[in-house]
Design a protein around this motif. Sequence first.
Motif, mmCIF file in Angstrom:
data_model
loop_
_atom_site.group_PDB
_atom_site.id
_atom_site.type_symbol
_atom_site.label_atom_id
_atom_site.label_comp_id
_atom_site.label_asym_id
_atom_site.label_seq_id
_atom_site.Cartn_x
_atom_site.Cartn_y
_atom_site.Cartn_z
ATOM 1 N N PRO A 1 -28.018 -14.256 -12.566
ATOM 2 C CA PRO A 1 -28.980 -13.486 -13.358
ATOM 3 C C PRO A 1 -28.501 -12.073 -13.683
ATOM 4 N N LEU A 2 -27.806 -11.439 -12.744
ATOM 5 C CA LEU A 2 -27.313 -10.090 -13.001
ATOM 6 C C LEU A 2 -26.251 -10.091 -14.100
ATOM 7 N N VAL A 3 -25.387 -11.101 -14.106
ATOM 8 C CA VAL A 3 -24.392 -11.217 -15.178
ATOM 9 C C VAL A 3 -25.094 -11.454 -16.518
ATOM 10 N N ALA A 4 -26.149 -12.276 -16.509
ATOM 11 C CA ALA A 4 -26.892 -12.549 -17.743
ATOM 12 C C ALA A 4 -27.603 -11.297 -18.245
ATOM 13 N N THR B 1 -27.007 -9.475 -21.799
ATOM 14 C CA THR B 1 -28.130 -9.244 -22.715
ATOM 15 C C THR B 1 -28.262 -7.772 -23.058
ATOM 16 N N ALA B 2 -28.124 -6.908 -22.049
ATOM 17 C CA ALA B 2 -28.210 -5.468 -22.294
ATOM 18 C C ALA B 2 -27.062 -4.985 -23.169
ATOM 19 N N CYS C 1 -20.731 -16.712 -19.623
ATOM 20 C CA CYS C 1 -20.093 -16.624 -18.309
ATOM 21 C C CYS C 1 -21.118 -16.782 -17.195
ATOM 22 N N ALA C 2 -22.314 -16.226 -17.391
ATOM 23 C CA ALA C 2 -23.366 -16.340 -16.370
ATOM 24 C C ALA C 2 -23.700 -17.803 -16.096
#
Length: 232
Positions: A86-89, A93-94, A67-68
């Motif tokens: 980047p925040l969505v990625a 990842t987290a 989605c990112a």
Amino acid sequence: MSPSTTRALLACGAVAPLASLLTFHLDMVFRTGYDPLRHAPSLMMTGERGWMQIANFVVTGALMIACAVGVRRALPAGRASRWGPPLVAIYGTAMIATGVFVTDPQMGYPPGTPPGLLPGVNAGSSWHGNLHWVAVFVMYAAATLACFAFARRFAAEPGGRVWAALLVGTGVLTPVIMYGGSLVLQPLSLSGEWYAALDGIASRLIIPLGWIWAALVSYRLLRTRAAAEVNA
């Protein structure tokens, strides 16, 4: 990348969080010994069918990374175009990391586990249990920042103020419930049922707050992109 591919990537973010929530809550109902007013959501990664919640976190996180990419394509410029993708990625990842690094059995779950060993980084936790909770905090921090980033963009768009208000509300409530529950309610929950119930309610709230924002952002971007293509 074609417009249809971008839409498919954004759809990952619109569908995956809702499917993940459905999986989580259906599984919770049929878990032997699982008490939603005492046991943290991550404890469903242990015990019977623990693999299901591990897969749930990993698959949902992978779809959020996809989605990112779609968000990057949908927002080439303007507000949230720099920090939003980047925040969505990071969020995705987290989330994968929370599934890879399984939390420790604790608080009497799975059945037969002694009470105690509070969630969080402490001397009694395993290395993977510690990393799990670090990943959880990173995931929710990324979600909070993303809410404010996208709210700023949506507030400036026609018809976007309601969407922005929902994201701002999520961005405010998420850290309050997340960190307040972890630092205050969880330690107190060992001292009585009243605190345990409050901790359980906080746990039930934090999962939807941490997931639904992603679906809201993705759905809004799908709508605005479809409208732009019609008017082009």
